[in-house]
Design an enzyme around this catalytic site. Structure first.
Site, PDB file in Angstrom:
ATOM      1  N   THR A  43      -7.213  -6.882  -8.384  1.00 54.11           N
ATOM      2  CA  THR A  43      -7.032  -8.704  -9.057  1.00 54.11           C
ATOM      3  C   THR A  43      -6.592  -8.648  -9.941  1.00 54.11           C
ATOM      4  O   THR A  43      -5.523  -8.143 -10.604  1.00 54.11           O
ATOM      5  CB  THR A  43      -8.488  -9.384  -8.280  1.00 54.11           C
ATOM      6  OG1 THR A  43      -8.963  -9.135  -9.657  1.00 54.11           O
ATOM      7  CG2 THR A  43      -9.524  -9.500  -6.852  1.00 54.11           C
TER       8      THR A  43
ATOM      9  N   ASP B 223     -17.750  -1.457 -12.032  1.00 51.22           N
ATOM     10  CA  ASP B 223     -16.602  -2.054 -12.924  1.00 51.22           C
ATOM     11  C   ASP B 223     -15.618  -0.931 -13.144  1.00 51.22           C
ATOM     12  O   ASP B 223     -15.787   0.608 -13.406  1.00 51.22           O
ATOM     13  CB  ASP B 223     -17.157  -2.334 -13.889  1.00 51.22           C
ATOM     14  CG  ASP B 223     -16.272  -3.523 -15.087  1.00 51.22           C
ATOM     15  OD1 ASP B 223     -14.647  -2.549 -14.633  1.00 51.22           O
ATOM     16  OD2 ASP B 223     -16.810  -3.495 -15.867  1.00 51.22           O
ATOM     17  N   GLY B 224     -14.569  -1.113 -12.422  1.00 50.20           N
ATOM     18  CA  GLY B 224     -13.488   0.455 -13.178  1.00 50.20           C
ATOM     19  C   GLY B 224     -13.105   0.255 -14.042  1.00 50.20           C
ATOM     20  O   GLY B 224     -12.896   1.603 -14.306  1.00 50.20           O
TER      21      GLY B 224
ATOM     22  N   HIS C 241       0.237  -1.215   0.151  1.00 53.03           N
ATOM     23  CA  HIS C 241       0.244   0.063  -0.059  1.00 53.03           C
ATOM     24  C   HIS C 241       1.088   1.516  -0.005  1.00 53.03           C
ATOM     25  O   HIS C 241       0.483   2.400  -0.780  1.00 53.03           O
ATOM     26  CB  HIS C 241      -1.400   0.433   1.185  1.00 53.03           C
ATOM     27  CG  HIS C 241      -2.118  -0.809   0.902  1.00 53.03           C
ATOM     28  ND1 HIS C 241      -2.410  -1.731   2.266  1.00 53.03           N
ATOM     29  CD2 HIS C 241      -2.909  -1.699   0.583  1.00 53.03           C
ATOM     30  CE1 HIS C 241      -3.237  -3.054   1.653  1.00 53.03           C
ATOM     31  NE2 HIS C 241      -3.832  -2.504   0.298  1.00 53.03           N
TER      32      HIS C 241
ATOM     33  N   ASP D 178      -5.470  -0.557  -8.117  1.00 55.26           N
ATOM     34  CA  ASP D 178      -4.721  -1.728  -7.184  1.00 55.26           C
ATOM     35  C   ASP D 178      -6.074  -2.839  -7.522  1.00 55.26           C
ATOM     36  O   ASP D 178      -6.767  -3.321  -7.015  1.00 55.26           O
ATOM     37  CB  ASP D 178      -6.055  -1.011  -6.038  1.00 55.26           C
ATOM     38  CG  ASP D 178      -5.334  -1.831  -4.403  1.00 55.26           C
ATOM     39  OD1 ASP D 178      -4.820  -3.458  -5.011  1.00 55.26           O
ATOM     40  OD2 ASP D 178      -5.803  -0.694  -3.437  1.00 55.26           O
TER      41      ASP D 178
END
Ligand code: SAM
Length: 277
Positions: free
Chosen positions: A157, A137-138, A62, A155
């Site tokens: 998965t 949804d990005g 992070h 960031d």
């Protein structure tokens, strides 16, 4: 009876963690979500059997995904996080006083809810008034916004299922358009040791769109291979050439100004993968 979590990292290799307690396990609309308490790494968030973070080492990921771009941009005011539902990246972004708004676009609301419940040290900033949470949804979100963000942080998965499109050339073109004139993006881009083709593709896709493309590395014990890559595409500023004397002191455990430029110094095998000398 002993309980062990086994994360298969590549065909024929796996990491195992001794589990003390399973705090939650559920099928969300998008994925299999678990938060478990482990003997060595403390609480862990697992999605579809893949470790997303552990309380013991989440600071590395992070801090590095956040402070490298935010200390490269001279005055980041509006920042977007795509994915990142655990809130760790938002926590780090909001340590920067110049930031007026941090938008989180996470596809799976259950990730946010369960992290708020079981991982308060990570999700603590999600209720900050500078943070705006958008469930969706990005890929679609980025497409709908133009010339708006100083920094975009992907960031996500791993590059499968609904995250697959977050690793592609079209998405990086949309990111380019969603950024302000001197904006930049960073993405977590997997392990060069196990997934060299992914690292190469992402780097080359970004390079075909952004004037400045750089790859940096960080050591994350619970991620496959332990040595993780991040790719930056920038319209103007070079993240590997920052005047580190101008970086103010920040409360961190991994990131330091000295490390800022140093993390771009790559081992030969990684340079070979991305085709840089
Ligand atoms: N640090 C992590 C890692 O590399 O393992 C990433 C953590 S964060 C939990 C990843 C988040 O990305 C997940 O919560 C997932 O639901 C979200 N995600 C995946 N695909 C997405 C998409 N297309 N749009 C928005 N969020 C997405």
């Amino acid at each position: 009876m002993e309980m062990w979590l086994k994360e298969s990292q590549i065909e024929g290799a796996a990491m195992t963690y001794k589990v003390k307690e399973t705090l939650v396990r559920k099928k969300t609309k998008y994925q299999d979500l678990a938060i478990v308490d482990t003997e060595v790494f403390g609480r862990m968030l697992i999605l579809d059997g893949i470790v997303q973070l552990s309380i013991k080492d989440e600071f590395v990921y992070h801090e590095m995904i956040t402070h490298i771009p935010l200390f490269t941009h001279p005055c980041p005011k509006k920042v977007l996080v795509v994915g990142g539902g655990d809130g760790g990246t938002i926590r780090e972004i909001l340590k920067h006083p110049s930031v007026e708004k941090a938008v989180l676009c996470e596809i799976d609301g259950d990730v946010i809810d369960e992290c708020k419940k079981y991982l308060p040290e990570v999700s603590c900033a999600l209720n900050d008034k500078r943070c705006e949470v958008h469930i969706g949804d990005g890929i679609a979100y980025v497409k709908e916004h133009k010339n708006e963000f100083d920094v975009i942080i992907v960031d996500s998965t791993d590059p499968f299922s609904m995250a697959e499109g977050l690793f592609g050339g079209n998405f990086y073109q949309d990111i380019f358009e969603a950024l302000t004139a001197d904006g930049m993006f960073v993405a977590q881009t997997e392990t060069p040791f196990y997934l060299p083709d992914t690292v190469r593709k992402v780097y080359n896709d970004a390079k075909s769109i952004f004037p400045v493309t750089k790859l940096f590395m960080a050591a994350i014990p619970t991620y496959p291979g332990g040595y993780w890559s991040f790719t930056i595409g920038s319209k103007k500023y070079d993240p590997s050439d920052v005047d580190t004397k101008t970086i103010p002191k920040l409360d961190t455990k991994y990131y330091t100004p000295e490390l800022h430029n140093a993390c771009f110094v790559l081992p030969k095998y990684v340079k070979d993968i991305i085709g840089e000398k």
